[in-house]
Design an enzyme around this catalytic site. Structure first.
Site, short mmCIF file in Angstrom:
data_model
loop_
_atom_site.label_atom_id
_atom_site.label_comp_id
_atom_site.label_asym_id
_atom_site.label_seq_id
_atom_site.Cartn_x
_atom_site.Cartn_y
_atom_site.Cartn_z
N TYR A 108 0.85 -1.19 0.00
CA TYR A 108 0.00 0.00 0.00
C TYR A 108 0.89 1.24 0.00
O TYR A 108 2.08 1.17 0.34
CB TYR A 108 -0.92 -0.01 1.24
CG TYR A 108 -2.04 1.00 1.17
CD1 TYR A 108 -3.02 0.92 0.19
CD2 TYR A 108 -2.12 2.04 2.10
CE1 TYR A 108 -4.05 1.84 0.14
CE2 TYR A 108 -3.15 2.97 2.04
CZ TYR A 108 -4.11 2.86 1.06
OH TYR A 108 -5.12 3.78 1.00
N TYR A 299 -9.12 4.84 -8.82
CA TYR A 299 -8.86 4.90 -7.38
C TYR A 299 -8.56 3.53 -6.78
O TYR A 299 -8.37 3.40 -5.57
CB TYR A 299 -10.05 5.55 -6.65
CG TYR A 299 -11.33 4.74 -6.68
CD1 TYR A 299 -11.69 3.93 -5.61
CD2 TYR A 299 -12.19 4.79 -7.77
CE1 TYR A 299 -12.86 3.19 -5.63
CE2 TYR A 299 -13.36 4.06 -7.79
CZ TYR A 299 -13.69 3.25 -6.72
OH TYR A 299 -14.85 2.52 -6.74
N GLY A 300 -8.52 2.50 -7.61
CA GLY A 300 -8.22 1.15 -7.14
C GLY A 300 -7.75 0.29 -8.29
O GLY A 300 -7.86 0.67 -9.46
#
Length: 387
Positions: A108, A299-300
Site C-alpha cells: 500500500y 482509485y483502485g
C-alpha cells in the site's frame, strides 16, 4: 485582552496549569510505584513492563508483512497514560477495508512502522481527555483523521489532532464506515468534472463500499449512474439491491463489452465521468463509453492489471486519465476542510440519502473469520469488527 477579562483568563490559565501539574504528579507517582514508561506501538496502544492498575487492551497486531490470516494476532496490551493533549477512546466498531488488507500485505502507499495495530477506519467513544484538549469531551464519537491510526483494538490513547468528531446520533455502522469510502465517492463526484443534475456517471466495482456510496451521493446530487458489476450467481438480487440504493442502470462486465451495450442505456446522457476501481480490460470498457472530453478517475486496482487506454480514444475523444487517493487529498487540504466533508456526509445520512454498505458485524475475537470473509470473491457484505 480587556482589563475585565484578564483576571478570568489568568484564573483559567492557573486552572489548566494545576490540572496538568496534578496529572504530572500522578504520573510520577505511578513511575515510582513500579509502572514503567510505555513502549509505544503504532496505533495508539502501548506495552508496559509492569503495571498494577493499567487497563487491559485487546488489539489485532501484525509484526511483519504477509497474508493477514498468518501475520495478524490478537494480543493483550496495556493502555498508555493520557497526556495533556491526548484522548482516551473506547473503540465501538471498525471495518475491514481492502486498504487494510493491502497495508498488512505490505503493498500500500502508506505503511506504518512495525509492529502495528491494524485498521484505518472505525468509530470510538471518548472516555477521558487530557488537560489541554479543547475540541472533545467524554461521550463524543470520533473517527480517525488519517490512515494508519490502528482501529482494530478495544481502546487506545490518541492525540487530539488524530481524531475527528462525528455526530453520535447517526447509525453505528454509518459512523464506522464514514471516513474512507463515502469521502472518496464524494470527492470524485465533485472534483473532476463540473456535473449538473441530469448528467450521468459510469463506474465499475459498483458493489464495493465506494460504489454503493457513489450511487447514493450521485442520486442526492441529481446525477444518473451506470453501474458495472461482475457476473455472479445472485446477480439479480444484487441488481435489485443497487437499484434500491438509487442506481439507474446495473449491467455486468460481459454485457458492457457487447456492441449492443449502448442500447441498454440509450436514453441516458453519455457519461462525462468514469470511476475505475478495477483496471485492466474493465477500465478500457469504461473509456469506450465516455463522452468526448470526459474524465476517468482510477482509485483502485482490483484486477492487478494496468489501465490500458487506446490511443484513438485519447486522440479523437480527448479523454483525460486521473487518479485519486484520499490520503493525498487530506495532505493537500486542511483538517477543517476534511471536517467539513464529514459534516456534509453526515447531513446526507440524517436526511436518509446515505446509508452504510451491507455489513456483517463480527466480534473482535472472531477476527480470523472476518479476515477470510473480507478476501472472498463476490463478497457482498463488509466485515465490521465489534469491540
Amino acid at each position: 485582552m480587556t482589563c475585565s477579562s484578564a483576571p478570568s483568563a489568568v484564573r483559567a490559565g492557573r486552572s489548566m496549569w494545576v490540572r496538568c501539574a496534578l496529572w504530572g504528579a500522578r504520573a510520577r507517582s505511578q513511575l515510582q510505584s513500579g509502572v514503567l514508561a510505555p513502549r509505544r506501538l503504532h496505533g495508539g496502544a502501548a506495552s508496559y513492563s509492569a503495571s498494577a492498575q493499567a487497563s487491559r487492551v485487546r488489539a489485532l497486531i501484525y509484526g511483519s508483512h504477509g497474508e493477514p490470516a498468518k501475520v495478524v494476532e490478537l494480543k493483550n496490551l496495556e493502555l498508555a497514560a493520557v497526556g495533556g493533549s491526548d484522548v482516551h477512546v473506547r473503540m465501538l466498531a471498525a471495518p475491514i477495508n481492502p486498504s487494510d488488507i493491502n497495508m498488512i500485505q505490505g503493498n500500500y502507499g502508506l505503511l506504518p512502522k512495525l509492529p502495528a495495530v491494524g485498521g484505518n477506519e472505525g468509530v470510538g467513544q471518548v472516555e477521558a481527555v487530557g488537560c489541554h484538549v479543547t475540541r472533545l469531551k467524554p461521550g463524543d464519537w470520533v473517527i480517525p483523521a488519517n490512515a494508519g491510526l490502528g482501529t482494530w483494538q478495544t481502546e487506545a490513547v490518541f492525540s487530539e489532532k488524530a481524531l475527528i468528531q462525528v455526530p453520535n446520533d447517526i447509525p453505528l455502522q454509518s459512523a464506522a464506515t464514514l471516513g474512507v469510502n463515502p469521502c472518496t465517492a464524494y470527492r470524485m463526484l465533485v472534483d473532476f468534472e463540473q456535473l449538473k443534475p441530469g448528467d450521468s456517471v459510469i463506474q465499475n466495482a459498483s458493489n464495493s463500499g465506494v460504489g454503493q456510496a457513489v450511487i447514493q451521493i450521485a442520486a442526492a446530487l441529481g446525477l444518473r449512474t451506470i453501474n458495472v458489476v461482475r457476473d455472479r450467481p445472485d446477480i439479480q438480487k444484487l441488481m435489485v439491491r443497487l437499484k434500491d440504493l438509487g442506481a439507474e442502470h446495473v449491467i455486468t462486465e460481459e454485457e458492457l463489452r457487447k456492441p449492443e451495450a449502448k442500447n441498454l442505456f440509450k436514453n441516458t446522457p453519455q457519461p462525462r465521468l468514469a470511476l475505475d476501481c478495477v483496471g485492466g480490460k474493465s477500465s478500457t470498457e469504461l473509456l469506450r463509453h465516455l463522452a468526448p472530453g470526459g474524465t476517468m478517475v482510477t482509485y483502485g486496482g482490483m484486477a492487478k492489471q494496468p489501465v490500458t487506454a487506446p490511443v484513438s480514444l485519447l486522440i479523437f475523444k480527448d479523454l483525460k486519465l486521473r487518479g485519486f487517493w484520499l490520503s493525498q487529498w487530506k495532505k493537500d487540504h486542511s483538517s477543517d476542510e476534511f471536517q467539513g466533508l464529514i459534516l456534509t456526509l453526515c447531513d446526507l445520512i440524517h436526511r436518509g440519502q446515505l446509508t452504510a454498505p451491507a455489513c456483517s458485524e463480527v466480534p473482535l475475537q472472531d477476527y480470523q473469520r472476518a479476515l477470510e470473509a473480507s478476501m472472498e470473491p463476490f463478497m457482498s457484505s463488509k466485515q465490521i469488527l465489534t469491540m
